[in-house]
Scaffold this motif. Structure first.
Motif, short mmCIF file in Angstrom:
data_model
loop_
_atom_site.label_atom_id
_atom_site.label_comp_id
_atom_site.label_asym_id
_atom_site.label_seq_id
_atom_site.Cartn_x
_atom_site.Cartn_y
_atom_site.Cartn_z
N SER A 56 58.26 82.21 44.66
CA SER A 56 57.54 83.37 45.54
C SER A 56 56.14 83.61 45.44
N ASP A 57 55.45 82.98 44.49
CA ASP A 57 53.95 82.95 44.20
C ASP A 57 53.27 82.17 45.12
N LEU A 58 52.69 82.53 46.37
CA LEU A 58 52.05 81.45 47.17
C LEU A 58 50.78 82.03 47.21
N TYR A 59 49.68 80.81 47.12
CA TYR A 59 48.55 81.01 47.17
C TYR A 59 47.88 79.88 48.20
N LEU A 60 46.93 80.50 49.10
CA LEU A 60 46.35 79.88 50.40
C LEU A 60 45.00 79.71 50.05
N VAL A 61 44.49 78.47 49.92
CA VAL A 61 43.10 77.84 49.61
C VAL A 61 42.43 77.91 50.91
N ASP A 62 41.56 78.74 51.42
CA ASP A 62 40.72 78.47 52.60
C ASP A 62 41.57 77.99 53.86
#
Length: 264
Positions: A56-62
Motif C-alpha cells: 500500500s505504500d506508493l511513492y512517486l518520484v518527479d
C-alpha cells in the motif's frame, strides 16, 4: 467474472495452512517507488498491482504528470493506494529512512552491482522489513533507472523474461515483484531473518559524502576530475554492505584521516 476471480484469489490463502490475516505492518513498511513515470495510467495500474498483493505504500518520484482521472480509472478498486501516494522530487527523498533499497534493472551495466532474482528479492525484503522500511524502485517506462539512481540501491533485481521478447510494462513488473514479496511473506516462517543491523540509506549517503570529502582532502580524488573512483567505491561498499557498527568504524577512520590532514 471479475468478482468470482477475486474471491478465488482471496481464498487461496488457505493453501498455505496459515490464517489469511497476518501481520500487515510488515507489508505496510514496503515502499514501491516509481521514478519519473510518464503515463498517468501506469501509476494507477501499478497501484492496482500493489493492492492485489497487499502492498500500500506508493511513492512517486518527479512524475511527468500527477495522477489524474486516467490513473483512477486504471487503479480500479485501489483508489486508496493511489490517493495515499507520496510525491517527492528525488529518489533520495523517496528512500529516506529505508534500510534496504532494491532497484529494478533490465540491462547490464558497465559496472556490475550485486544482483538478486525476483524470488531472492522478495525473501530479502521480508527478512529485513521487521527492522526498518524497505524500498523496491522502478524506473521510467522507456529507459528505466539511470546509473546514478541505481547507485543509490543496495541490490539490483532483474526479471528473467523471454530474451526474445522481454518487454514488460511498468505495471507488469510491479505485479511480478509484488507477487514474490507476497509469496515470501506467506512463507516468512521459513525465512531466516538476518540478525545484523544495517545502516539506513541516509546514513550511507552521509558516509559516501564524508568518504569523498576525505579523499579530496588527501588528494586521492581531484575535485575537478573525480573520474569513476566514487562510483567504484559505492559499488564496493554496497557489495560488502557494512553493518551499522562497521560503518561507524569507517566514519571514525575517516575522521582521524581528516584530523591528520588538517595538522599537516
Amino acid at each position: 467474472m471479475l468478482s468470482r476471480n477475486s474471491r478465488s484469489i482471496h481464498t487461496c490463502g488457505k493453501l498455505y495452512n496459515k490464517p489469511y490475516i497476518q501481520n500487515e505492518t510488515m507489508l505496510e513498511n514496503i515502499r514501491v517507488v516509481l521514478v519519473n513515470t510518464s503515463h498517468t495510467g501506469n501509476i494507477g495500474s501499478a497501484a492496482r498491482a500493489m493492492k492485489t498483493m497487499g502492498l500500500s505504500d506508493l511513492y512517486l518520484v518527479d512524475p511527468i504528470q500527477p495522477p489524474d482521472g486516467k490513473s483512477s480509472a486504471m487503479a480500479a478498486g485501489a483508489g486508496d493506494v493511489l490517493g495515499n501516494a507520496t510525491t517527492v522530487a528525488t529518489l533520495e527523498e523517496a528512500v529516506a529512512g529505508c534500510g534496504l533499497v532494491v532497484g529494478t534493472s533490465a540491462r547490464s551495466r558497465t559496472h556490475s552491482w550485486p544482483m538478486l532474482d525476483p524470488r531472492q528479492c522478495g525473501e530479502k525484503m521480508i527478512a529485513e522489513v521487521p527492522k526498518y522500511p524497505v524500498a523496491l524502485v522502478f524506473g521510467r517506462e522507456n529507459n528505466g533507472l539511470t546509473n546514478e539512481e541505481l547507485q543509490q540501491c543496495h541490490y539490483h533485481v532483474c526479471i528473467p523474461a523471454n530474451p526474445e521478447y522481454s518487454s514488460l510494462n511498468l505495471a507488469m513488473a510491479v505485479q511480478t515483484l509484488s507477487y514474490e514479496v507476497r509469496m515470501a511473506w506467506l512463507s516468512k516462517d521459513t525465512i531466516n531473518e538476518e540478525p545484523n543491523e544495517y545502516p539506513l540509506s541516509d546514513d550511507l549517503e552521509r558516509f559516501y559524502q564524508h568518504l569523498e570529502s576525505s579523499l579530496m582532502g588527501t588528494g586521492f580524488v581531484v575535485k575537478n576530475h573525480p573520474g569513476l573512483v566514487m562510483t567504484k567505491l559505492r559499488r564496493l561498499f554496497n557489495r560488502a554492505r557494512p553493518e551499522s557498527q562497521e560503518l561507524n568504524i569507517l566514519r571514525g577512520i575517516l575522521s582521524s584521516i581528516d584530523k591528520a590532514v588538517k595538522k599537516d
